[in-house]
Design a protein around this motif. Structure first.
Motif, mmCIF file in Angstrom:
data_model
loop_
_atom_site.group_PDB
_atom_site.id
_atom_site.type_symbol
_atom_site.label_atom_id
_atom_site.label_comp_id
_atom_site.label_asym_id
_atom_site.label_seq_id
_atom_site.Cartn_x
_atom_site.Cartn_y
_atom_site.Cartn_z
ATOM 1 N N GLN A 213 0.853 -1.073 -0.005
ATOM 2 C CA GLN A 213 -0.143 0.153 0.066
ATOM 3 C C GLN A 213 0.985 1.216 -0.132
ATOM 4 O O GLN A 213 1.323 1.697 1.228
ATOM 5 N N PRO A 214 1.293 1.844 -1.095
ATOM 6 C CA PRO A 214 2.208 2.732 -1.047
ATOM 7 C C PRO A 214 1.681 3.954 -0.581
ATOM 8 O O PRO A 214 0.681 4.337 -0.260
ATOM 9 N N LEU A 215 2.792 4.740 0.217
ATOM 10 C CA LEU A 215 2.611 5.973 0.953
ATOM 11 C C LEU A 215 1.894 7.023 -0.052
ATOM 12 O O LEU A 215 0.974 7.754 0.565
ATOM 13 N N ARG A 216 2.361 7.309 -1.334
ATOM 14 C CA ARG A 216 1.948 8.115 -2.187
ATOM 15 C C ARG A 216 2.034 7.846 -3.430
ATOM 16 O O ARG A 216 2.933 7.036 -3.896
ATOM 17 N N VAL A 217 1.017 7.955 -4.288
ATOM 18 C CA VAL A 217 0.971 7.657 -5.836
ATOM 19 C C VAL A 217 0.787 9.114 -6.708
ATOM 20 O O VAL A 217 -0.114 9.594 -6.451
ATOM 21 N N LEU A 218 1.673 8.956 -7.721
ATOM 22 C CA LEU A 218 1.527 10.136 -8.623
ATOM 23 C C LEU A 218 1.221 9.424 -10.028
ATOM 24 O O LEU A 218 1.866 8.413 -10.343
ATOM 25 N N THR A 219 0.127 9.794 -10.724
ATOM 26 C CA THR A 219 -0.337 9.341 -11.923
ATOM 27 C C THR A 219 0.036 10.179 -13.154
ATOM 28 O O THR A 219 -0.455 11.370 -13.119
ATOM 29 N N PHE A 220 0.614 9.630 -14.215
ATOM 30 C CA PHE A 220 0.723 10.429 -15.322
ATOM 31 C C PHE A 220 0.397 9.606 -16.781
ATOM 32 O O PHE A 220 0.474 8.305 -16.636
ATOM 33 N N GLY A 221 0.020 10.242 -17.588
ATOM 34 C CA GLY A 221 -0.492 9.579 -18.783
ATOM 35 C C GLY A 221 0.572 9.259 -19.981
ATOM 36 O O GLY A 221 0.317 9.123 -21.026
ATOM 37 N N SER A 222 1.822 9.369 -19.640
ATOM 38 C CA SER A 222 3.134 9.280 -20.470
ATOM 39 C C SER A 222 4.204 8.633 -19.818
ATOM 40 O O SER A 222 4.423 8.912 -18.890
ATOM 41 N N THR A 223 4.822 7.437 -20.432
ATOM 42 C CA THR A 223 5.768 6.845 -20.040
ATOM 43 C C THR A 223 7.075 7.934 -19.945
ATOM 44 O O THR A 223 7.850 7.840 -19.105
ATOM 45 N N GLN A 224 7.318 8.710 -21.003
ATOM 46 C CA GLN A 224 8.355 9.569 -20.941
ATOM 47 C C GLN A 224 8.372 10.494 -19.675
ATOM 48 O O GLN A 224 9.326 10.804 -19.149
ATOM 49 N N ILE A 225 7.081 11.117 -19.442
ATOM 50 C CA ILE A 225 6.975 11.990 -18.188
ATOM 51 C C ILE A 225 7.291 11.080 -16.946
ATOM 52 O O ILE A 225 8.123 11.822 -16.024
ATOM 53 N N ILE A 226 6.861 9.847 -16.979
ATOM 54 C CA ILE A 226 7.246 9.084 -15.810
ATOM 55 C C ILE A 226 8.826 8.968 -15.662
ATOM 56 O O ILE A 226 9.314 9.274 -14.560
ATOM 57 N N LYS A 227 9.533 8.585 -16.591
ATOM 58 C CA LYS A 227 10.891 8.631 -16.713
ATOM 59 C C LYS A 227 11.740 9.998 -16.217
ATOM 60 O O LYS A 227 12.575 9.973 -15.435
ATOM 61 N N GLU A 228 11.035 10.928 -16.669
ATOM 62 C CA GLU A 228 11.613 12.158 -16.325
ATOM 63 C C GLU A 228 11.585 12.431 -14.724
ATOM 64 O O GLU A 228 12.328 13.122 -14.092
#
Length: 296
Positions: A213-228
């Motif tokens: 159960q992660p402490l915090r989750v951020l959601t993005f719609g792009s793999t590139q943004i996730i990598k950055e």
């Protein structure tokens, strides 16, 4: 092919007799006659007219739905019959999920272009759920997606195995650990893809398997943004090995040595469950499978 259905669908699409007549290269009175004849055949009004536009009514919606399917099948029949005597050719509508579409598909299209000049690919990129839905709606001919999509109207064929790793930015202390237990990742901020993504599903399966159960989750719609975001130290993520090769080479991110990783998933070809498929589809499948065989 029933010209009455062609005219009706065109009028319904344009919502205007004049524009439909222009598109069909017919006179407006001729278009009106076709619609009137169709309404006499069904003994019910199909269109509601006013001074500005035309709208299909409830009966018209039923006729429109089936007319579109009839015309689509007629066009497909022509293509398949033509395929028997011609080389693979024509437009091929390909759908691909983001990981495959951005990191794997371009190479396949290069091979397809060299071998089959008459095939014209039209590519749509989306998440796995979106691509499967477009296939069901006949908006694409064939799809390449992450994982499976179970539906009675869809055929699924696995064509590759994808290794997925948990990654972190260079400043993360977890990088120095010889082995990281999955439960230790619970305190981290996780950066994940949107609902409907095949990558998102693999993350959720990993959470469930290890009761995370992660402490915090951020959601993005792009793999590139996730990598950055990972590079910037905002958190960790689970991504395909295909997507992180450049960043690993540049040492901007690292794979965490986590127990039970890499996580593996299947890449799949999906297509409508029909008896016949065009030559263009068949040779594209061959290109996909041949490329994988060479990489093994």
């Amino acid at each position: 092919m029933d010209q009455h259905l062609v005219v009706f669908v065109t009028v319904a699409d344009y919502k205007n007799f004049s524009r439909a007549a222009e598109a069909l290269h017919m006179s407006q009175p001729a278009v009106s006659q076709y619609i009137a004849a169709l309404e006499r055949e069904f003994e019910v009004k199909l269109l509601e007219r006013n001074n500005k536009s035309v709208q299909v009514n409830k009966a018209g919606q039923i006729v429109y739905q089936y007319a579109k399917e009839i015309l689509r099948n007629y066009e497909r029949m022509q293509i398949l019959v033509s395929d028997l005597k011609n080389d693979p050719s024509g437009e091929l509508k390909i759908g691909a999920s983001y990981t495959i579409g951005e990191y794997f598909l371009p190479g396949l299209l290069g091979v397809l272009r060299k071998r089959y000049l008459k095939i014209v690919p039209d590519v749509t990129i989306g998440n796995t759920t979106e691509i499967a839905q477009k296939l069901l709606n006949h908006q694409i001919d064939i799809g390449l997606v992450e994982g499976d999509f179970n539906h009675r109207s869809i055929l699924t064929q696995h064509f590759a195995t994808d290794d997925m790793y948990i990654i972190a930015g260079e400043g993360q202390s977890l990088i120095k650990q010889s082995i990281v237990l999955p439960k230790e990742l619970e305190k981290q901020t996780w950066i994940i893809r949107e609902e409907g993504s095949g990558t998102r599903k693999m993350v959720e399966d990993f959470f469930q398997k290890h009761s995370i159960q992660p402490l915090r989750v951020l959601t993005f719609g792009s793999t590139q943004i996730i990598k950055e975001a990972v590079e910037a130290g905002l958190g960790i993520s689970l991504l395909s090995d295909l997507t992180i090769k450049k960043e690993l080479k540049l040492n901007t991110i690292s794979k965490l040595l986590v127990k039970d990783t890499p996580v593996q998933r299947k890449f799949s070809i999906i297509k409508n469950n029909q008896e016949f498929h065009t030559k263009a589809m068949q040779v594209f499948e061959q290109v996909v499978n041949t490329a994988i065989a060479r990489n093994d």
